[in-house]
Enzyme design. Structure first.
Site, PDB file in Angstrom:
ATOM      1  N   ARG A 119       0.809  -1.204   0.000  1.00 16.86           N
ATOM      2  CA  ARG A 119       0.000   0.000   0.000  1.00 16.86           C
ATOM      3  C   ARG A 119       0.851   1.266   0.000  1.00 16.86           C
ATOM      4  O   ARG A 119       0.319   2.369  -0.027  1.00 16.86           O
ATOM      5  CB  ARG A 119      -0.827  -0.024   1.274  1.00 16.86           C
ATOM      6  CG  ARG A 119      -2.301   0.164   1.053  1.00 16.86           C
ATOM      7  CD  ARG A 119      -2.923   0.106   2.418  1.00 16.86           C
ATOM      8  NE  ARG A 119      -4.324   0.369   2.364  1.00 16.86           N
ATOM      9  CZ  ARG A 119      -5.252  -0.571   2.393  1.00 16.86           C
ATOM     10  NH1 ARG A 119      -4.931  -1.838   2.428  1.00 16.86           N
ATOM     11  NH2 ARG A 119      -6.512  -0.222   2.379  1.00 16.86           N
ATOM     12  N   ARG A 143     -21.859  -1.322   1.918  1.00 16.51           N
ATOM     13  CA  ARG A 143     -21.228  -2.628   2.139  1.00 16.51           C
ATOM     14  C   ARG A 143     -21.679  -3.261   3.464  1.00 16.51           C
ATOM     15  O   ARG A 143     -21.809  -2.597   4.481  1.00 16.51           O
ATOM     16  CB  ARG A 143     -19.712  -2.465   2.174  1.00 16.51           C
ATOM     17  CG  ARG A 143     -19.030  -3.741   2.642  1.00 16.51           C
ATOM     18  CD  ARG A 143     -17.580  -3.792   2.388  1.00 16.51           C
ATOM     19  NE  ARG A 143     -16.853  -2.639   2.852  1.00 16.51           N
ATOM     20  CZ  ARG A 143     -15.609  -2.365   2.495  1.00 16.51           C
ATOM     21  NH1 ARG A 143     -14.983  -3.167   1.655  1.00 16.51           N
ATOM     22  NH2 ARG A 143     -14.996  -1.309   2.955  1.00 16.51           N
TER      23      ARG A 143
HETATM   24  P1  AP5 Z   1      -8.606  -3.122   3.634  1.00 15.23           P
HETATM   25  O1  AP5 Z   1      -9.393  -4.165   4.279  1.00 15.23           O
HETATM   26  O2  AP5 Z   1      -7.506  -3.506   2.694  1.00 15.23           O
HETATM   27  O3  AP5 Z   1      -9.626  -2.135   2.954  1.00 15.23           O
HETATM   28  P2  AP5 Z   1      -9.568  -1.257   1.638  1.00 15.23           P
HETATM   29  O4  AP5 Z   1      -8.375  -1.284   0.761  1.00 15.23           O
HETATM   30  O5  AP5 Z   1      -9.948   0.056   2.189  1.00 15.23           O
HETATM   31  O6  AP5 Z   1     -10.516  -1.967   0.718  1.00 15.23           O
HETATM   32  P3  AP5 Z   1     -11.906  -2.374   1.080  1.00 15.23           P
HETATM   33  O7  AP5 Z   1     -11.921  -3.714   1.737  1.00 15.23           O
HETATM   34  O8  AP5 Z   1     -12.577  -1.261   1.851  1.00 15.23           O
HETATM   35  O9  AP5 Z   1     -12.626  -2.389  -0.337  1.00 15.23           O
HETATM   36  P4  AP5 Z   1     -12.555  -3.375  -1.548  1.00 15.23           P
HETATM   37  O10 AP5 Z   1     -11.884  -2.704  -2.690  1.00 15.23           O
HETATM   38  O11 AP5 Z   1     -12.064  -4.735  -1.151  1.00 15.23           O
HETATM   39  O12 AP5 Z   1     -14.099  -3.424  -1.910  1.00 15.23           O
HETATM   40  P5  AP5 Z   1     -15.189  -4.574  -1.698  1.00 15.23           P
HETATM   41  O13 AP5 Z   1     -14.961  -5.723  -2.614  1.00 15.23           O
HETATM   42  O14 AP5 Z   1     -15.383  -4.854  -0.250  1.00 15.23           O
HETATM   43  O15 AP5 Z   1      -7.901  -2.163   4.712  1.00 15.23           O
HETATM   44  C1  AP5 Z   1      -8.616  -1.648   5.820  1.00 15.23           C
HETATM   45  C2  AP5 Z   1      -7.645  -0.864   6.702  1.00 15.23           C
HETATM   46  O16 AP5 Z   1      -6.608  -1.750   7.216  1.00 15.23           O
HETATM   47  C3  AP5 Z   1      -6.868   0.275   6.028  1.00 15.23           C
HETATM   48  O17 AP5 Z   1      -7.636   1.464   5.981  1.00 15.23           O
HETATM   49  C4  AP5 Z   1      -5.637   0.362   6.945  1.00 15.23           C
HETATM   50  O18 AP5 Z   1      -5.958   1.053   8.136  1.00 15.23           O
HETATM   51  C5  AP5 Z   1      -5.355  -1.082   7.296  1.00 15.23           C
HETATM   52  N1  AP5 Z   1      -4.416  -1.724   6.340  1.00 15.23           N
HETATM   53  C6  AP5 Z   1      -4.669  -2.857   5.609  1.00 15.23           C
HETATM   54  N2  AP5 Z   1      -3.612  -3.180   4.855  1.00 15.23           N
HETATM   55  C7  AP5 Z   1      -2.670  -2.230   5.098  1.00 15.23           C
HETATM   56  C8  AP5 Z   1      -1.352  -2.012   4.589  1.00 15.23           C
HETATM   57  N3  AP5 Z   1      -0.814  -2.835   3.672  1.00 15.23           N
HETATM   58  N4  AP5 Z   1      -0.673  -0.930   5.027  1.00 15.23           N
HETATM   59  C9  AP5 Z   1      -1.197  -0.090   5.947  1.00 15.23           C
HETATM   60  N5  AP5 Z   1      -2.447  -0.242   6.468  1.00 15.23           N
HETATM   61  C10 AP5 Z   1      -3.167  -1.308   6.053  1.00 15.23           C
HETATM   62  O19 AP5 Z   1     -16.474  -3.793  -2.276  1.00 15.23           O
HETATM   63  C11 AP5 Z   1     -17.007  -2.667  -1.610  1.00 15.23           C
HETATM   64  C12 AP5 Z   1     -18.552  -2.735  -1.693  1.00 15.23           C
HETATM   65  O20 AP5 Z   1     -18.955  -2.585  -3.062  1.00 15.23           O
HETATM   66  C13 AP5 Z   1     -19.158  -4.065  -1.231  1.00 15.23           C
HETATM   67  O21 AP5 Z   1     -20.358  -3.803  -0.573  1.00 15.23           O
HETATM   68  C14 AP5 Z   1     -19.408  -4.837  -2.528  1.00 15.23           C
HETATM   69  O22 AP5 Z   1     -20.494  -5.746  -2.416  1.00 15.23           O
HETATM   70  C15 AP5 Z   1     -19.721  -3.703  -3.492  1.00 15.23           C
HETATM   71  N6  AP5 Z   1     -19.324  -3.980  -4.860  1.00 15.23           N
HETATM   72  C16 AP5 Z   1     -18.178  -4.620  -5.262  1.00 15.23           C
HETATM   73  N7  AP5 Z   1     -18.123  -4.669  -6.609  1.00 15.23           N
HETATM   74  C17 AP5 Z   1     -19.242  -4.019  -7.051  1.00 15.23           C
HETATM   75  C18 AP5 Z   1     -19.764  -3.726  -8.339  1.00 15.23           C
HETATM   76  N8  AP5 Z   1     -19.121  -4.113  -9.438  1.00 15.23           N
HETATM   77  N9  AP5 Z   1     -20.911  -3.021  -8.441  1.00 15.23           N
HETATM   78  C19 AP5 Z   1     -21.559  -2.626  -7.316  1.00 15.23           C
HETATM   79  N10 AP5 Z   1     -21.134  -2.886  -6.061  1.00 15.23           N
HETATM   80  C20 AP5 Z   1     -19.993  -3.574  -5.938  1.00 15.23           C
END
Ligand code: AP5
Length: 246
Positions: free
Chosen positions: A118, A157
């Protein structure tokens, strides 16, 4: 049946049940994109098809949150505070966790890293870690979507605390409202999906993670995938882009 990812989520000597199965040539991929763009959703579809394991650093922190606080190291306790606010966890903490799980990078089924790296420092550390294991990445998938659509995805979500399956109240609703289709768990809204945390996460993404696209473009690994449309349409786009590189 998909592996329970115990080795990744719990670390230490934990192993996955059932063990991951090789499904053709193991794929080693990184997923990039803004928080909420749909990386976890794509990871689920890709893993089912490729047999690779979904290695999400965010899932490790969320699994730690469920533990008794006496079981948490000071670094992990601090990490959960950063996460709640939407800030990035310090590189040293994340890197220590990934190094402890290096066996998952050697997984027979391959892997999809989601949420790691990241920062540029994390990407450089991953390069070294893979080289030490004589492994290379096949591609880095970068999902792109306008900000307002990303925020709509995040705010609707709902997540299963048991099997980590992800739903959306409108775009991907569970069959029974509030209940996980896969294991019957009670769905919840992530703490960091509140508007104030979403803003902080987007800023952290722009500042620290967006520059990784250039980092991997220079290494000829970047594959950009438009993230508009249904999850299935994006998945098809992803597979076509991967086949075009093969
Ligand atoms: P993390 O869990 O990695 O969260 P993120 O990157 O913020 O990603 P998300 O899980 O929020 O989203 P996503 O892209 O996976 O979307 P999703 O598929 O769920 O990290 C969380 C926290 O941990 C960070 O903020 C940080 O604090 C810490 N952290 C983790 N790794 C770190 C690192 N390497 N370094 C530093 N800190 C770290 O989809 C979202 C929603 O949209 C769902 O409801 C889904 O059903 C919907 N959806 C998905 N696709 C579609 C579509 N095509 N159309 C409509 N809706 C859709």
């Amino acid at each position: 049946m998909k592996p329970d990812r115990k080795a990744w989520l719990a670390g230490g000597s934990a192993s996955c049940t059932p063990p991951p199965q090789r499904n053709g040539i193991p794929r080693r991929l990184v997923l990039l994109g803004a928080p909420g763009v749909g990386k976890g959703t794509q990871a689920e579809l890709l893993c089912a098809n490729l047999g690779a394991c979904h290695l999400s650093t965010g899932d490790i922190f969320r699994a730690a949150k469920a533990l008794d606080s006496s079981q948490l190291t000071p670094a992990l306790k601090a990490a959960l505070v950063y996460m709640r606010k939407g800030e990035l966890v310090p590189d040293e903490t994340v890197l220590a966790m990934v190094k402890e799980r290096v066996a998952c990078l050697r997984c027979d089924g391959g892997f999809l890293l989601d949420g790691f790296p990241r920062t540029v420092a994390q990407a450089e550390a991953l390069d070294k870690l893979l080289a030490s294991q004589k492994l290379t990445l096949d591609a880095v998938l970068s999902y792109d979507l306008p900000l307002e659509q990303v925020v709509a995805r995040l705010s609707g979500r709902r997540t299963c605390p048991n099997c980590k399956a992800v739903f959306h109240i409108e775009a991907r609703p569970p069959k029974v409202p509030g209940i996980c289709d896969h294991c019957g768990g009670k769905l919840y809204q992530r703490e960091d999906d509140r508007p104030e945390s979403i803003r902080v996460r987007m800023e952290a993404y722009e500042r620290s993670t967006a520059p990784l696209a250039d980092f991997y473009r220079r290494r000829h690994l970047l594959v950009s995938v438009p993230a508009e449309g249904s999850p299935e349409a994006i998945y098809e786009r992803t597979m076509q882009a991967l086949k075009a590189r093969a």
